[in-house]
Write a protein that holds these residues in place. Structure first.
Motif, mmCIF file in Angstrom:
data_model
loop_
_atom_site.group_PDB
_atom_site.id
_atom_site.type_symbol
_atom_site.label_atom_id
_atom_site.label_comp_id
_atom_site.label_asym_id
_atom_site.label_seq_id
_atom_site.Cartn_x
_atom_site.Cartn_y
_atom_site.Cartn_z
ATOM 1 N N UNK A 1 0.838 -1.189 0.000
ATOM 2 C CA UNK A 1 0.000 0.000 0.000
ATOM 3 C C UNK A 1 0.875 1.241 0.000
ATOM 4 N N UNK A 2 0.283 2.384 -0.302
ATOM 5 C CA UNK A 2 0.968 3.667 -0.167
ATOM 6 C C UNK A 2 0.097 4.562 0.704
ATOM 7 N N UNK A 3 0.702 5.592 1.289
ATOM 8 C CA UNK A 3 -0.060 6.483 2.165
ATOM 9 C C UNK A 3 -1.258 7.069 1.417
ATOM 10 N N UNK A 4 -2.409 7.006 2.043
ATOM 11 C CA UNK A 4 -3.599 7.600 1.450
ATOM 12 C C UNK A 4 -4.444 6.633 0.648
ATOM 13 N N UNK A 5 -3.999 5.355 0.521
ATOM 14 C CA UNK A 5 -4.804 4.389 -0.219
ATOM 15 C C UNK A 5 -5.988 3.954 0.634
ATOM 16 N N UNK A 6 -7.042 3.425 0.006
ATOM 17 C CA UNK A 6 -8.216 2.998 0.758
ATOM 18 C C UNK A 6 -7.849 1.969 1.821
ATOM 19 N N UNK A 7 -8.517 2.069 2.963
ATOM 20 C CA UNK A 7 -8.201 1.203 4.096
ATOM 21 C C UNK A 7 -8.455 -0.263 3.779
ATOM 22 N N UNK A 8 -9.449 -0.533 2.917
ATOM 23 C CA UNK A 8 -9.821 -1.917 2.630
ATOM 24 C C UNK A 8 -9.263 -2.403 1.303
ATOM 25 N N UNK A 9 -8.182 -1.839 0.824
ATOM 26 C CA UNK A 9 -7.603 -2.245 -0.452
ATOM 27 C C UNK A 9 -7.165 -3.703 -0.387
ATOM 28 N N UNK A 10 -7.401 -4.440 -1.467
ATOM 29 C CA UNK A 10 -7.122 -5.876 -1.507
ATOM 30 C C UNK A 10 -5.784 -6.135 -2.197
ATOM 31 N N UNK A 11 -4.825 -6.710 -1.446
ATOM 32 C CA UNK A 11 -3.507 -7.031 -1.993
ATOM 33 C C UNK A 11 -3.278 -8.539 -2.055
ATOM 34 N N UNK A 12 -4.358 -9.297 -2.171
ATOM 35 C CA UNK A 12 -4.262 -10.754 -2.155
ATOM 36 C C UNK A 12 -3.361 -11.295 -3.258
ATOM 37 N N UNK A 13 -3.300 -10.607 -4.388
ATOM 38 C CA UNK A 13 -2.501 -11.084 -5.513
ATOM 39 C C UNK A 13 -1.000 -10.965 -5.264
ATOM 40 N N UNK A 14 -0.589 -10.255 -4.217
ATOM 41 C CA UNK A 14 0.827 -9.987 -4.014
ATOM 42 C C UNK A 14 1.474 -10.808 -2.900
ATOM 43 N N UNK A 15 0.674 -11.457 -2.071
ATOM 44 C CA UNK A 15 1.263 -12.283 -1.023
ATOM 45 C C UNK A 15 1.904 -13.516 -1.643
#
Length: 280
Positions: free
Chosen positions: A212-226
């Motif tokens: 994530x970066x500062x200011x991105x939505x709190x519920x952003x989904x990063x499942x593809x990156x784990x």
């Protein structure tokens, strides 16, 4: 998105002026439940006792660690820090993962396995929940307490993960390429939940978040990156090798279930475990 770098030789600290955090309230709460494992894992503290490595140089000497170069230089008073989930595959699981590595042998292709050390000892694998960041000496305890408070006040119970793909990806600086096992999104979105907790704790020390970066939505989904890194190379694999791993048969891993019940925090050479809540 490129991967983070996390190895001991490259997670050295960088001089930074990081203030002491002031906020104390947790980032969020999340309700989850986890699956049980058929075999009881070794106590988390067992592997932590042997996590330290011997420092043979504070200079950037790539010959000491396979040609890799430090991204963050060693500076007295700074402590490289990493938040992650750790796993020690069973002997059978280790064999299955080893079969995913390029043949006839990784070394002939300039690829180094992350499953075993040069002496053949099994190495721990992990899923990153932070970038390699830097804390000052006086911030170490405060950061660990802050993260522990976040985790204890959450409702993220122990959970299980399964693999869903294999791919070559680079680090941020494109100085190394990693063969990674992608992770299927777990029940109750526990990985994203832990990532948000880690990012929140890091932000209190003005440290950059992972993915994530500062200011991105709190519920952003990063499942593809784990991911779980299995091997690395200094040069980008060719198209043939990328295509080979992209079409690898993962059916032998279809029954693989990796259970996690704690978050690891490595500050310098000290590793501690923060248990996930079990009374949710």
């Amino acid at each position: 998105m490129p991967l983070v770098q996390y190895s001991d030789s490259e997670s050295e600290s960088d001089e930074a002026d990081v203030p002491t955090p002031s906020a104390k309230r947790p980032c969020h709460k999340q309700s989850t439940s986890g699956k049980t494992s058929s075999l009881p894992p070794l106590p988390a503290t067992f592997h932590d006792l042997y996590a330290s490595t011997t420092r043979v140089s504070t200079q950037d000497d790539p010959s000491l660690h396979g040609g890799r170069k430090r991204v963050i230089p060693h500076v007295e008073g700074n402590w490289p820090t990493h938040v992650y989930l750790e796993l020690y595959p069973s002997k059978e699981e280790l064999t299955l993962l080893g079969n995913l590595l390029p043949q006839p042998s990784p070394s002939k292709l300039g690829i180094e396995s992350l499953l075993h050390s040069d002496l053949g000892a099994q190495l721990p694998l992990h899923i990153s929940l932070s970038r390699p960041v830097v804390l000052r000496t006086e911030q170490r305890s405060s950061f660990e307490r802050s993260l522990q408070t976040e985790i204890e006040s959450s409702r993220i119970a122990p959970f299980a993960l399964t693999p869903n793909g294999l791919k070559w990806v680079s680090n941020y600086e494109r100085t190394r390429w990693f063969l990674v096992l992608r992770i299927a999104k777990p029940e109750h979105d526990s990985l994203n939940g832990l990532l948000r907790l880690s990012n929140c704790a890091l932000a209190r020390f003005d440290q950059p978040p992972l993915y994530a970066s500062h200011g991105t939505p709190h519920n952003q989904d990063f499942s593809d990156y784990f991911h779980i890194s299995l091997a690395w190379a200094l040069k980008e694999p060719n198209t043939e090798e990328k295509d080979r791993v992209a079409t690898s048969d993962l059916k032998p891993l279809q029954d693989l279930r990796v259970r996690f019940d704690s978050v690891k925090v490595k500050i310098g050479n000290n590793v501690s475990s923060i248990p996930l809540p079990t009374n949710t």
